[in-house]
Design a protein around this motif. Structure first.
Motif, PDB file in Angstrom:
ATOM      1  N   ALA A 310       0.842  -1.205   0.000  1.00 46.40           N
ATOM      2  CA  ALA A 310       0.000   0.000   0.000  1.00 46.40           C
ATOM      3  C   ALA A 310       0.872   1.247   0.000  1.00 46.40           C
ATOM      4  CB  ALA A 310      -0.937   0.000   1.202  1.00 46.40           C
ATOM      5  N   TRP A 311       1.983   1.210   0.752  1.00 44.09           N
ATOM      6  CA  TRP A 311       2.908   2.347   0.771  1.00 44.09           C
ATOM      7  C   TRP A 311       3.473   2.601  -0.622  1.00 44.09           C
ATOM      8  CZ3 TRP A 311       6.458   0.964   5.532  1.00 44.09           C
ATOM      9  CH2 TRP A 311       5.681   0.979   6.687  1.00 44.09           C
ATOM     10  N   VAL A 312       3.919   1.522  -1.266  1.00 44.33           N
ATOM     11  CA  VAL A 312       4.558   1.642  -2.585  1.00 44.33           C
ATOM     12  C   VAL A 312       3.593   2.232  -3.600  1.00 44.33           C
ATOM     13  CG1 VAL A 312       5.549   0.319  -4.510  1.00 44.33           C
ATOM     14  CG2 VAL A 312       6.209  -0.224  -2.150  1.00 44.33           C
ATOM     15  N   LEU A 313       2.345   1.829  -3.518  1.00 44.33           N
ATOM     16  CA  LEU A 313       1.353   2.242  -4.516  1.00 44.33           C
ATOM     17  C   LEU A 313       0.754   3.620  -4.251  1.00 44.33           C
ATOM     18  CD1 LEU A 313      -0.583  -1.131  -4.940  1.00 44.33           C
ATOM     19  CD2 LEU A 313       0.986  -0.079  -6.583  1.00 44.33           C
ATOM     20  N   THR A 314       0.870   4.135  -3.013  1.00 42.20           N
ATOM     21  CA  THR A 314       0.119   5.331  -2.630  1.00 42.20           C
ATOM     22  C   THR A 314       0.421   6.534  -3.510  1.00 42.20           C
ATOM     23  OG1 THR A 314      -0.221   4.677  -0.333  1.00 42.20           O
ATOM     24  CG2 THR A 314      -0.219   7.032  -0.792  1.00 42.20           C
ATOM     25  N   ILE A 315       1.689   6.928  -3.637  1.00 41.71           N
ATOM     26  CA  ILE A 315       2.012   8.135  -4.400  1.00 41.71           C
ATOM     27  C   ILE A 315       1.634   7.999  -5.879  1.00 41.71           C
ATOM     28  CG2 ILE A 315       3.939   9.534  -5.272  1.00 41.71           C
ATOM     29  CD1 ILE A 315       5.113   9.557  -2.507  1.00 41.71           C
ATOM     30  N   PRO A 316       2.027   6.913  -6.583  1.00 44.18           N
ATOM     31  CA  PRO A 316       1.613   6.823  -7.991  1.00 44.18           C
ATOM     32  C   PRO A 316       0.105   6.694  -8.186  1.00 44.18           C
ATOM     33  CG  PRO A 316       2.779   4.826  -7.303  1.00 44.18           C
ATOM     34  CD  PRO A 316       2.965   5.828  -6.221  1.00 44.18           C
ATOM     35  N   ALA A 317      -0.574   5.940  -7.295  1.00 45.95           N
ATOM     36  CA  ALA A 317      -2.021   5.770  -7.452  1.00 45.95           C
ATOM     37  C   ALA A 317      -2.753   7.089  -7.228  1.00 45.95           C
ATOM     38  CB  ALA A 317      -2.529   4.705  -6.481  1.00 45.95           C
ATOM     39  N   ALA A 318      -2.409   7.787  -6.134  1.00 43.17           N
ATOM     40  CA  ALA A 318      -3.033   9.087  -5.864  1.00 43.17           C
ATOM     41  C   ALA A 318      -2.686  10.083  -6.967  1.00 43.17           C
ATOM     42  CB  ALA A 318      -2.578   9.618  -4.508  1.00 43.17           C
ATOM     43  N   GLY A 319      -1.452  10.003  -7.469  1.00 48.46           N
ATOM     44  CA  GLY A 319      -1.030  10.901  -8.547  1.00 48.46           C
ATOM     45  C   GLY A 319      -1.819  10.678  -9.824  1.00 48.46           C
ATOM     46  N   LEU A 320      -2.066   9.420 -10.174  1.00 45.01           N
ATOM     47  CA  LEU A 320      -2.829   9.098 -11.388  1.00 45.01           C
ATOM     48  C   LEU A 320      -4.271   9.590 -11.255  1.00 45.01           C
ATOM     49  CD1 LEU A 320      -3.089   7.714 -14.126  1.00 45.01           C
ATOM     50  CD2 LEU A 320      -3.564   5.559 -12.910  1.00 45.01           C
ATOM     51  N   ILE A 321      -4.884   9.340 -10.107  1.00 45.78           N
ATOM     52  CA  ILE A 321      -6.258   9.813  -9.873  1.00 45.78           C
ATOM     53  C   ILE A 321      -6.308  11.340  -9.955  1.00 45.78           C
ATOM     54  CG2 ILE A 321      -8.146   9.944  -8.188  1.00 45.78           C
ATOM     55  CD1 ILE A 321      -7.067   7.235  -7.083  1.00 45.78           C
ATOM     56  N   ALA A 322      -5.301  12.000  -9.351  1.00 45.41           N
ATOM     57  CA  ALA A 322      -5.250  13.469  -9.364  1.00 45.41           C
ATOM     58  C   ALA A 322      -5.124  14.009 -10.781  1.00 45.41           C
ATOM     59  CB  ALA A 322      -4.079  13.943  -8.512  1.00 45.41           C
ATOM     60  N   ALA A 323      -4.299  13.364 -11.603  1.00 44.03           N
ATOM     61  CA  ALA A 323      -4.125  13.815 -12.990  1.00 44.03           C
ATOM     62  C   ALA A 323      -5.435  13.727 -13.761  1.00 44.03           C
ATOM     63  CB  ALA A 323      -3.043  12.974 -13.668  1.00 44.03           C
ATOM     64  N   ILE A 324      -6.186  12.660 -13.527  1.00 48.14           N
ATOM     65  CA  ILE A 324      -7.482  12.496 -14.204  1.00 48.14           C
ATOM     66  C   ILE A 324      -8.447  13.603 -13.786  1.00 48.14           C
ATOM     67  CG2 ILE A 324      -9.529  11.013 -14.363  1.00 48.14           C
ATOM     68  CD1 ILE A 324      -7.593   8.600 -14.049  1.00 48.14           C
ATOM     69  N   PHE A 325      -8.506  13.893 -12.490  1.00 49.84           N
ATOM     70  CA  PHE A 325      -9.441  14.917 -12.014  1.00 49.84           C
ATOM     71  C   PHE A 325      -8.973  16.325 -12.392  1.00 49.84           C
ATOM     72  CE2 PHE A 325     -11.310  11.494  -9.651  1.00 49.84           C
ATOM     73  CZ  PHE A 325     -12.633  11.869  -9.527  1.00 49.84           C
ATOM     74  N   TRP A 326      -7.652  16.539 -12.505  1.00 42.46           N
ATOM     75  CA  TRP A 326      -7.182  17.831 -13.023  1.00 42.46           C
ATOM     76  C   TRP A 326      -7.674  18.026 -14.447  1.00 42.46           C
ATOM     77  CZ3 TRP A 326      -4.221  18.662 -17.377  1.00 42.46           C
ATOM     78  CH2 TRP A 326      -3.901  19.997 -17.635  1.00 42.46           C
ATOM     79  N   TYR A 327      -7.566  16.974 -15.255  1.00 37.38           N
ATOM     80  CA  TYR A 327      -8.005  17.059 -16.660  1.00 37.38           C
ATOM     81  C   TYR A 327      -9.495  17.363 -16.741  1.00 37.38           C
ATOM     82  CZ  TYR A 327      -8.740  15.823 -21.542  1.00 37.38           C
ATOM     83  OH  TYR A 327      -9.080  15.846 -22.856  1.00 37.38           O
ATOM     84  N   LEU A 328     -10.273  16.737 -15.861  1.00 35.16           N
ATOM     85  CA  LEU A 328     -11.723  16.965 -15.874  1.00 35.16           C
ATOM     86  C   LEU A 328     -12.067  18.372 -15.409  1.00 35.16           C
ATOM     87  CD1 LEU A 328     -12.948  13.572 -14.326  1.00 35.16           C
ATOM     88  CD2 LEU A 328     -13.075  14.264 -16.735  1.00 35.16           C
ATOM     89  N   ALA A 329     -11.245  18.940 -14.516  1.00 35.10           N
ATOM     90  CA  ALA A 329     -11.584  20.242 -13.916  1.00 35.10           C
ATOM     91  C   ALA A 329     -10.973  21.426 -14.630  1.00 35.10           C
ATOM     92  CB  ALA A 329     -11.126  20.249 -12.449  1.00 35.10           C
ATOM     93  N   LYS A 330      -9.964  21.205 -15.474  1.00 32.37           N
ATOM     94  CA  LYS A 330      -9.197  22.339 -16.004  1.00 32.37           C
ATOM     95  C   LYS A 330     -10.038  23.314 -16.824  1.00 32.37           C
ATOM     96  CE  LYS A 330      -7.569  20.156 -20.283  1.00 32.37           C
ATOM     97  NZ  LYS A 330      -6.382  19.914 -21.130  1.00 32.37           N
ATOM     98  N   SER A 331     -11.074  22.810 -17.489  1.00 34.96           N
ATOM     99  CA  SER A 331     -11.856  23.686 -18.343  1.00 34.96           C
ATOM    100  C   SER A 331     -12.685  24.699 -17.582  1.00 34.96           C
ATOM    101  CB  SER A 331     -12.772  22.851 -19.250  1.00 34.96           C
ATOM    102  OG  SER A 331     -13.664  22.086 -18.455  1.00 34.96           O
TER     103      SER A 331
END
Length: 334
Positions: A310-331
């Motif tokens: 869970a530790w290993v996956l936390t930063i990349p997983a949260a980062g991927l989710i964040a990138a998706i929501f940034w893309y959805l919100a940027k407009s």
């Protein structure tokens, strides 16, 4: 237009405080699990105890961690509402997923991963402050390792000192000493973790022109973040208590005292240095250290391995989710 921008910013402040609440809710097990598993306090009394010390932590610490999160990992120049929204969504969603499965992951590194993921999606690697990210990433390894080593050293020292004492007398004495060790740990938790949300809200205020000059944290931000975290701790993430208190190794009052004290020392040191560390990583390392002080087989390595993944996956997983929501919100938030 100005009114719309203010409403968006205000909504993001609420979301940030929701994350802070969830941080306390998710990580309350770190503070109370050992008190509950050793029957020092009932679960209800334990969360009240931990929440109180979470709240008053701002009276004892500077705001170095908040400044690291707000201006030391991602360049403040690229921060806008969409980046903050993406970062918070990444951290919150990953928190919910790991809470649901009873996995003690790091809310702190979920937030760091979310911030980095949204910033990379917007501006690429030029947005990342390498020194701050390296320092935070190194703490993923160093904080549980320090907690582990301190717990081993303290446990072995106490075994030697108490060699001629009657076991039941020692355990009764250290059960009472847990009031001290658990309060110090909860102070460290409130001092390090609440500051991460303070940094996020402060950089949001700067990005929207409500703060100017040298990076600083308004007192209302400090107070609201401490209250949100304390309330989250008060409600408690019960799914994780069993894993932390009984799943990794069998803990007696002496071991609980050693783990909490070692975790507290690590958190207090990191907070004084302005390093955002994970309370989950720290206390897990300390609990493993207590088990290792007895024998290697005392640690349930399958449970420990699940936590490490869970530790290993936390930063990349949260980062991927964040990138998706940034893309959805940027407009509509960019």
């Amino acid at each position: 237009m100005i009114e719309q921008t203010f409403l968006v910013m205000a909504a993001l402040v609420v979301v940030a405080l929701l994350f802070d609440f969830m941080n306390g809710f998710h990580d309350s097990a770190n503070s109370i699990a050992l008190m509950v598993s050793t029957r020092l306090l009932t679960p209800q009394a334990a969360v009240v105890w931990a929440a109180f010390f979470n709240f008053i932590a701002f009276l004892f610490f500077g705001l170095h961690v908040a400044k690291t999160i707000g201006s030391g990992i991602v360049s403040p120049a690229i921060i806008d509402n969409a980046v903050i929204f993406g970062a918070l969504c990444g951290a919150i969603i990953w928190n919910v997923v790991t809470w649901w499965f009873g996995i003690p992951s790091s809310s702190s590194h979920g937030l760091v991963g979310g911030l980095v993921g949204a910033a990379l999606a917007k501006a690429g690697w030029k947005a990342i402050i390498a020194q701050g990210l390296i320092k935070t990433s190194a703490a993923i390894i160093l904080s549980p390792l320090l907690g582990l080593l301190l717990a081993i050293a303290l446990s072995i020292s106490l075994l030697w000192i108490l060699e001629k004492s009657l076991p039941h007398q020692s355990e009764r004495r250290f059960n009472k000493l847990q009031f001290l060790s658990s309060s110090l740990y909860s102070l460290g938790h409130g001092g390090n973790d609440a500051q991460k949300t303070m940094g996020i809200i402060a950089v949001l205020l700067y990005a929207n022109g409500y703060l100017h000059g040298e990076f600083s944290i308004p007192f209302w931000v400090v107070l609201s973040c401490q209250i949100a975290m304390a309330l989250g701790t008060l409600l408690g993430g019960w799914r994780i208590v069993k894993t932390m208190g009984m799943g990794i190794t069998r803990i007696r009052p002496t071991g609980a005292f050693c783990a909490q004290t070692s975790g507290a020392v690590t958190l207090l040191l990191a907070t004084s240095l302005g390093i955002p560390v994970s309370t989950t990583h720290t206390i897990t390392g300390a609990i493993v250290g207590v088990g290792l002080s007895r024998r290697v087989s005392a640690v349930r390595w399958d449970v420990a391995a699940r936590i490490v993944w869970a530790w290993v996956l936390t930063i990349p997983a949260a980062g991927l989710i964040a990138a998706i929501f940034w893309y959805l919100a940027k407009s509509f938030m960019g």
